[in-house]
Design a protein around this motif. Structure first.
Motif, mmCIF file in Angstrom:
data_model
loop_
_atom_site.group_PDB
_atom_site.id
_atom_site.type_symbol
_atom_site.label_atom_id
_atom_site.label_comp_id
_atom_site.label_asym_id
_atom_site.label_seq_id
_atom_site.Cartn_x
_atom_site.Cartn_y
_atom_site.Cartn_z
ATOM 1 N N ILE A 26 78.408 38.903 35.103
ATOM 2 C CA ILE A 26 78.051 37.474 34.899
ATOM 3 C C ILE A 26 76.829 37.145 34.164
ATOM 4 O O ILE A 26 76.252 36.163 33.497
ATOM 5 N N HIS A 27 75.910 38.281 34.177
ATOM 6 C CA HIS A 27 74.475 38.232 33.331
ATOM 7 C C HIS A 27 74.484 39.083 32.086
ATOM 8 O O HIS A 27 73.719 39.243 31.679
ATOM 9 N N HIS A 28 75.840 39.525 31.864
ATOM 10 C CA HIS A 28 75.904 40.147 30.678
ATOM 11 C C HIS A 28 75.371 39.523 29.293
ATOM 12 O O HIS A 28 75.726 38.290 29.250
ATOM 13 N N PRO A 29 74.633 40.050 28.121
ATOM 14 C CA PRO A 29 74.153 39.190 27.345
ATOM 15 C C PRO A 29 75.135 38.691 26.244
ATOM 16 O O PRO A 29 75.113 37.874 25.523
ATOM 17 N N GLU A 30 76.442 39.176 26.109
ATOM 18 C CA GLU A 30 77.672 38.918 25.533
ATOM 19 C C GLU A 30 78.345 37.878 26.021
ATOM 20 O O GLU A 30 78.728 37.918 27.125
ATOM 21 N N TYR A 31 78.559 36.499 25.422
ATOM 22 C CA TYR A 31 79.309 35.447 25.992
ATOM 23 C C TYR A 31 80.571 36.093 26.525
ATOM 24 O O TYR A 31 81.100 35.541 27.399
ATOM 25 N N VAL A 32 81.292 36.652 25.629
ATOM 26 C CA VAL A 32 82.863 37.034 25.855
ATOM 27 C C VAL A 32 82.827 37.783 27.059
ATOM 28 O O VAL A 32 83.856 37.832 27.978
ATOM 29 N N VAL A 33 81.780 38.687 27.152
ATOM 30 C CA VAL A 33 81.758 39.427 28.591
ATOM 31 C C VAL A 33 81.442 38.684 29.973
ATOM 32 O O VAL A 33 82.412 38.669 31.002
ATOM 33 N N ARG A 34 80.797 37.892 29.887
ATOM 34 C CA ARG A 34 80.437 36.638 30.805
ATOM 35 C C ARG A 34 81.790 35.823 31.097
ATOM 36 O O ARG A 34 82.117 35.529 32.252
ATOM 37 N N GLN A 35 82.467 35.579 30.012
ATOM 38 C CA GLN A 35 83.798 34.821 30.112
ATOM 39 C C GLN A 35 84.523 35.700 30.890
ATOM 40 O O GLN A 35 85.296 34.978 31.860
ATOM 41 N N TRP A 36 84.943 36.747 30.469
ATOM 42 C CA TRP A 36 85.747 37.617 31.258
ATOM 43 C C TRP A 36 85.482 37.850 32.667
ATOM 44 O O TRP A 36 86.388 37.576 33.452
ATOM 45 N N ALA A 37 84.280 37.979 33.158
ATOM 46 C CA ALA A 37 83.793 38.169 34.502
ATOM 47 C C ALA A 37 84.076 36.729 35.078
ATOM 48 O O ALA A 37 84.800 36.684 36.332
ATOM 49 N N ASP A 92 87.690 32.785 46.547
ATOM 50 C CA ASP A 92 86.918 32.660 47.691
ATOM 51 C C ASP A 92 85.736 33.437 47.815
ATOM 52 O O ASP A 92 84.725 32.696 47.998
ATOM 53 N N ARG A 93 85.846 34.665 47.560
ATOM 54 C CA ARG A 93 84.544 35.462 47.489
ATOM 55 C C ARG A 93 83.794 35.424 46.280
ATOM 56 O O ARG A 93 82.689 35.491 46.202
ATOM 57 N N GLY A 94 84.382 35.112 45.111
ATOM 58 C CA GLY A 94 83.571 34.923 43.881
ATOM 59 C C GLY A 94 82.920 33.583 43.560
ATOM 60 O O GLY A 94 81.979 33.245 42.604
ATOM 61 N N GLY A 95 83.178 32.632 44.669
ATOM 62 C CA GLY A 95 82.510 31.325 44.560
ATOM 63 C C GLY A 95 80.853 31.247 44.094
ATOM 64 O O GLY A 95 80.354 30.484 43.362
ATOM 65 N N ASP A 96 80.334 31.979 45.024
ATOM 66 C CA ASP A 96 78.714 32.091 44.989
ATOM 67 C C ASP A 96 77.937 32.549 43.744
ATOM 68 O O ASP A 96 76.991 32.269 43.235
ATOM 69 N N TRP A 97 78.946 33.387 43.161
ATOM 70 C CA TRP A 97 78.508 34.010 41.772
ATOM 71 C C TRP A 97 79.041 32.960 40.672
ATOM 72 O O TRP A 97 78.198 32.762 39.729
ATOM 73 N N ILE A 98 80.127 32.460 41.079
ATOM 74 C CA ILE A 98 80.693 31.363 39.997
ATOM 75 C C ILE A 98 79.608 30.130 39.789
ATOM 76 O O ILE A 98 79.133 29.812 38.740
ATOM 77 N N VAL A 99 79.160 29.813 41.165
ATOM 78 C CA VAL A 99 78.161 28.750 40.982
ATOM 79 C C VAL A 99 76.853 29.075 40.172
ATOM 80 O O VAL A 99 76.368 28.137 39.685
ATOM 81 N N SER A 100 76.402 30.220 40.048
ATOM 82 C CA SER A 100 75.154 30.566 39.484
ATOM 83 C C SER A 100 75.396 30.546 38.171
ATOM 84 O O SER A 100 74.532 30.480 37.225
ATOM 85 N N MET A 101 76.745 30.402 37.673
ATOM 86 C CA MET A 101 77.203 30.462 36.241
ATOM 87 C C MET A 101 76.870 28.989 35.608
ATOM 88 O O MET A 101 76.927 28.754 34.436
ATOM 89 N N LEU A 102 76.524 28.042 36.421
ATOM 90 C CA LEU A 102 76.344 26.850 35.958
ATOM 91 C C LEU A 102 75.182 26.605 35.231
ATOM 92 O O LEU A 102 74.733 25.673 34.631
ATOM 93 N N ALA A 103 74.196 27.645 35.329
ATOM 94 C CA ALA A 103 73.040 28.023 34.524
ATOM 95 C C ALA A 103 73.141 28.806 33.239
ATOM 96 O O ALA A 103 72.089 28.871 32.507
ATOM 97 N N ASP A 104 74.353 29.039 33.011
ATOM 98 C CA ASP A 104 74.655 29.877 31.945
ATOM 99 C C ASP A 104 74.001 28.976 30.475
ATOM 100 O O ASP A 104 74.280 28.009 30.397
ATOM 101 N N ALA A 105 73.742 29.707 29.407
ATOM 102 C CA ALA A 105 73.374 29.318 28.211
ATOM 103 C C ALA A 105 74.659 28.670 27.434
ATOM 104 O O ALA A 105 74.429 27.883 26.473
ATOM 105 N N HIS A 106 75.848 29.208 27.744
ATOM 106 C CA HIS A 106 77.025 28.686 26.897
ATOM 107 C C HIS A 106 77.736 27.563 27.700
ATOM 108 O O HIS A 106 78.205 27.923 28.727
ATOM 109 N N PRO A 107 77.937 26.487 26.982
ATOM 110 C CA PRO A 107 78.625 25.317 27.534
ATOM 111 C C PRO A 107 79.943 25.664 27.802
ATOM 112 O O PRO A 107 80.246 25.127 28.736
#
Length: 125
Positions: free
Chosen positions: A15-26, A36-51
């Motif tokens: 989710i922190h990969h420099p390439e947008y497509v890799v972050r989208q894949w994750a 259920d288990r991925g939610g805490d990582w997903i919420v951190s993606m609200l700060a991603d640079a890509h809309p």
């Protein structure tokens, strides 16, 4: 059921990969295979640079309706969101029923940036 090739712990660092497509894949894998288990990582993606990533993460978080789990982090990100992602964070806050988000929304709507750029208004609501 077939065993998944990637565990949530193996996907999460991407989710922190420099390439947008890799972050989208994750993000897609976390939503599909580990909602259920991925939610805490997903919420951190609200700060991603890509809309687009913020849009998908916010939709997932909002759909959970889990204010207790995500509310504080969504509200925090709403205070930091730029013009391109604010509306997505605001929608997640609304779906979670975070009433503390209302003053932030009013402030953004009254801002000079919105008044001088009417099309931005529609992205916020």
């Amino acid at each position: 059921m077939t065993e998944l090739r990637w565990s949530v712990e193996q996907i999460a660092p991407f989710i922190h990969h420099p390439e947008y497509v890799v972050r989208q894949w994750a993000l897609d894998r976390l939503i599909k295979h580990y909602p259920d288990r991925g939610g805490d990582w997903i919420v951190s993606m609200l700060a991603d640079a890509h809309p687009y990533i913020v849009m998908n993460a916010a939709a997932f978080i909002g759909d959970t309706r889990d204010r207790a789990r995500y509310g504080a982090r969504v509200l925090d990100q709403l205070t930091r969101a730029d013009q391109s992602t604010f509306a997505y964070c605001a929608q997640a806050a609304g779906r979670l029923g975070i009433s503390a988000a209302l003053p932030l929304l009013v402030e953004r709507l009254q801002s000079k940036a919105i008044r001088n750029k009417p099309s931005a208004f529609w992205r916020v609501i």
